[in-house]
Design a protein around this motif. Structure first.
Motif, mmCIF file in Angstrom:
data_model
loop_
_atom_site.group_PDB
_atom_site.id
_atom_site.type_symbol
_atom_site.label_atom_id
_atom_site.label_comp_id
_atom_site.label_asym_id
_atom_site.label_seq_id
_atom_site.Cartn_x
_atom_site.Cartn_y
_atom_site.Cartn_z
ATOM 1 N N HIS A 16 0.463 -11.474 16.447
ATOM 2 C CA HIS A 16 0.480 -12.779 15.784
ATOM 3 C C HIS A 16 -0.890 -13.447 15.803
ATOM 4 N N ALA A 17 -1.872 -12.826 16.447
ATOM 5 C CA ALA A 17 -3.179 -13.459 16.617
ATOM 6 C C ALA A 17 -4.119 -13.098 15.472
ATOM 7 N N ARG A 18 -4.856 -14.079 14.993
ATOM 8 C CA ARG A 18 -5.903 -13.841 14.010
ATOM 9 C C ARG A 18 -7.130 -13.279 14.734
ATOM 10 N N VAL A 19 -7.742 -12.267 14.158
ATOM 11 C CA VAL A 19 -8.941 -11.665 14.725
ATOM 12 C C VAL A 19 -9.920 -11.373 13.586
ATOM 13 N N VAL A 20 -11.145 -11.057 13.967
ATOM 14 C CA VAL A 20 -12.164 -10.612 13.014
ATOM 15 C C VAL A 20 -12.706 -9.291 13.525
ATOM 16 N N VAL A 21 -12.743 -8.302 12.647
ATOM 17 C CA VAL A 21 -13.279 -6.987 12.992
ATOM 18 C C VAL A 21 -14.684 -6.874 12.429
ATOM 19 N N HIS A 22 -15.641 -6.513 13.310
ATOM 20 C CA HIS A 22 -16.997 -6.183 12.876
ATOM 21 C C HIS A 22 -17.127 -4.669 12.852
ATOM 22 N N PHE A 23 -17.293 -4.117 11.664
ATOM 23 C CA PHE A 23 -17.480 -2.670 11.528
ATOM 24 C C PHE A 23 -18.943 -2.349 11.813
ATOM 25 N N SER A 24 -19.167 -1.477 12.806
ATOM 26 C CA SER A 24 -20.518 -1.262 13.297
ATOM 27 C C SER A 24 -21.154 0.030 12.817
ATOM 28 N N THR A 25 -20.555 1.162 13.163
ATOM 29 C CA THR A 25 -21.215 2.454 12.958
ATOM 30 C C THR A 25 -20.195 3.510 12.591
ATOM 31 N N LEU A 26 -20.509 4.322 11.582
ATOM 32 C CA LEU A 26 -19.675 5.465 11.211
ATOM 33 C C LEU A 26 -19.971 6.619 12.151
ATOM 34 N N GLY A 27 -18.932 7.149 12.785
ATOM 35 C CA GLY A 27 -19.100 8.259 13.706
ATOM 36 C C GLY A 27 -19.107 9.603 13.003
ATOM 37 N N PRO A 28 -19.514 10.652 13.716
ATOM 38 C CA PRO A 28 -19.595 11.984 13.095
ATOM 39 C C PRO A 28 -18.240 12.560 12.724
ATOM 40 N N ASP A 29 -17.166 12.024 13.314
ATOM 41 C CA ASP A 29 -15.828 12.531 13.028
ATOM 42 C C ASP A 29 -15.045 11.645 12.070
ATOM 43 N N GLY A 30 -15.730 10.693 11.432
ATOM 44 C CA GLY A 30 -15.065 9.825 10.468
ATOM 45 C C GLY A 30 -14.511 8.541 11.045
ATOM 46 N N ARG A 31 -14.490 8.422 12.372
ATOM 47 C CA ARG A 31 -14.063 7.162 12.975
ATOM 48 C C ARG A 31 -15.184 6.127 12.872
ATOM 49 N N TRP A 32 -14.825 4.863 13.063
ATOM 50 C CA TRP A 32 -15.804 3.786 13.050
ATOM 51 C C TRP A 32 -15.851 3.113 14.418
ATOM 52 N N ALA A 33 -17.055 2.821 14.877
ATOM 53 C CA ALA A 33 -17.219 1.951 16.036
ATOM 54 C C ALA A 33 -17.051 0.515 15.556
ATOM 55 N N ALA B 170 -23.587 -9.793 24.501
ATOM 56 C CA ALA B 170 -23.537 -8.551 25.295
ATOM 57 C C ALA B 170 -24.853 -7.803 25.134
ATOM 58 N N HIS B 171 -25.699 -7.897 26.139
ATOM 59 C CA HIS B 171 -27.021 -7.285 26.066
ATOM 60 C C HIS B 171 -26.935 -5.849 26.581
ATOM 61 N N GLU B 172 -26.583 -4.963 25.682
ATOM 62 C CA GLU B 172 -26.392 -3.560 26.042
ATOM 63 C C GLU B 172 -27.492 -2.714 25.423
ATOM 64 N N PRO B 173 -27.813 -1.577 26.021
ATOM 65 C CA PRO B 173 -28.764 -0.670 25.378
ATOM 66 C C PRO B 173 -28.230 -0.214 24.035
ATOM 67 N N PRO B 174 -29.115 0.111 23.099
ATOM 68 C CA PRO B 174 -28.636 0.605 21.804
ATOM 69 C C PRO B 174 -27.883 1.915 21.955
ATOM 70 N N TYR B 175 -26.934 2.117 21.092
ATOM 71 C CA TYR B 175 -26.137 3.343 21.103
ATOM 72 C C TYR B 175 -26.577 4.199 19.920
ATOM 73 N N PRO B 176 -26.157 5.449 19.855
ATOM 74 C CA PRO B 176 -26.634 6.327 18.770
ATOM 75 C C PRO B 176 -26.331 5.758 17.389
ATOM 76 N N GLU B 177 -27.358 5.793 16.544
ATOM 77 C CA GLU B 177 -27.242 5.284 15.183
ATOM 78 C C GLU B 177 -27.809 6.324 14.218
ATOM 79 N N ARG B 178 -27.331 6.286 12.985
ATOM 80 C CA ARG B 178 -27.754 7.248 11.968
ATOM 81 C C ARG B 178 -29.127 6.879 11.432
ATOM 82 N N PHE B 179 -29.987 7.882 11.308
ATOM 83 C CA PHE B 179 -31.336 7.617 10.822
ATOM 84 C C PHE B 179 -31.818 8.773 9.962
#
Length: 351
Positions: A75-92, A224-233
């Motif tokens: 019942h809760a309203r949320v907002v999804v931030h789509f971050s990164t496309l993974g190699p298996d088709g999932r999204w972070a 959240a000050h986290e190290p960068p995670y793998p990104e497509r380049f």
């Protein structure tokens, strides 16, 4: 690195510069230049006079996605931030709560198997955390074409320091090129935002060259000050050749944004030669690792996490970072993606 930076009250750039007054353009921002311990103050339009023939600007061509989508979890309203496309088709993805002011606040992701109902009767299913160190970002399965979903129902990611929603065009840089698969960056490669076609033409006429690269940057939630995670380049062959030729001829390689640093340094071998490369990079640039290619960095003023500061220090040295940020605070520079810009140059290139 012990520098701690907090944005002083009132120095958040709440609106794009061109929307703050009549006659202002994207390039109507200030430019702080740090060379070792020396600092100078300029208008961004003075950039051509601060560079020289044979220099190369490495620019990120990744387009910005409308990566924020409204949804419901139970019942809760949320907002999804789509971050990164993974190699298996999932999204972070990052899940956030609406704050009642048009923006969002952080919340934990998951749990495994949790379902978020998205527009068009699309069900996003949480599967596992992106890493053991973070409960914020999760891999999720979405049974539709996500870029198409974002085009239909998404909007640009916006944080609480901005005044109001802006159209997607405000978040596209002059260098942005649509990707063949419709993907892009969750957040704007904002260091390039002040460039205008007119300024690019002036730089070219001065003999400054541009080396396009691509890095699709994910969300960098300010809480959240986290190290960068793998990104497509991708660093294409013509850009690699151009950068190598500039270095061989004594030109400086200046990255426009930390994303450009990460891309080009990921394509550089221990010998400092840049080779065409594409894939995913988990590179974290630190003073210990150093930089092999980049002589300077043009970047925005942000409330930086440790990894961001470490990259700046790796490029320009600790003195430049400390003195530059102190001067930015003293001279009331504006922060964040709509704010002013900082050019850091390696000390040996200071004169």
């Amino acid at each position: 690195m012990t520098v701690v930076v907090r944005v002083p009250e009132g120095l958040d750039a709440a609106l794009p510069v061109e929307r703050r007054g009549r006659g202002l353009r994207r390039d109507s921002v200030r430019l702080l230049v740090s060379r070792g311990g020396a600092v100078s103050h300029h208008a961004f339009t003075e950039l051509p006079g601060l560079l020289r023939a044979g220099d190369v600007l490495v620019v990120n061509t990744s387009p910005t996605l409308p990566a924020a989508v409204d949804g419901r979890m139970g019942h809760a309203r949320v907002v999804v931030h789509f971050s990164t496309l993974g190699p298996d088709g999932r999204w972070a993805v990052e899940l956030r709560d609406p704050d009642g002011k048009g923006t969002t606040r952080a919340r934990a992701g998951g749990p495994e198997g949790a379902v978020v109902e998205l527009p068009g009767e699309v069900r996003l299913v949480y599967e596992e955390p992106l890493s053991a160190d973070s409960g914020r970002l999760w891999w999720a399965r979405v049974p539709v074409d996500v870029p198409r979903l974002l085009r239909r129902h998404g909007r640009p990611i916006r944080y609480s320091y901005t005044e109001r929603d802006q159209p997607l065009s405000v978040y596209q840089t002059v260098f942005a090129v649509p990707s063949a698969d419709g993907t892009g960056s969750a957040e704007m490669p904002s260091a390039a935002r002040p460039f205008t076609p007119r300024l690019v033409a002036r730089l070219v006429s001065r003999g400054v060259q541009f080396a396009p690269v691509r890095l699709h940057t994910g969300v960098a939630s300010p809480e959240a000050h986290e190290p960068p995670y793998p990104e497509r380049f991708a660093v294409p062959e013509p850009s690699a050749r151009l950068i190598n030729a500039a270095r061989a001829g004594g030109g400086r390689v200046v990255a426009v944004g930390t994303t450009a640093v990460r891309a080009v340094e990921s394509a550089a071998g221990p010998d400092g030669v840049v080779r065409a490369a594409a894939g995913r990079t988990g590179l974290v640039v630190t003073p210990e690792r150093g930089v092999r290619v980049v002589d300077g960095l043009l970047t925005g003023l942000h409330e930086p996490e440790a990894s961001h500061l470490l990259m700046l220090e790796a490029v320009a040295g600790r003195a430049a970072v400390e003195r530059g940020y102190a001067e930015a605070v003293r001279r009331l520079y504006l922060w964040h993606e709509f704010g002013d810009v900082h050019l850091l140059l390696r000390e040996e290139f200071a004169h």
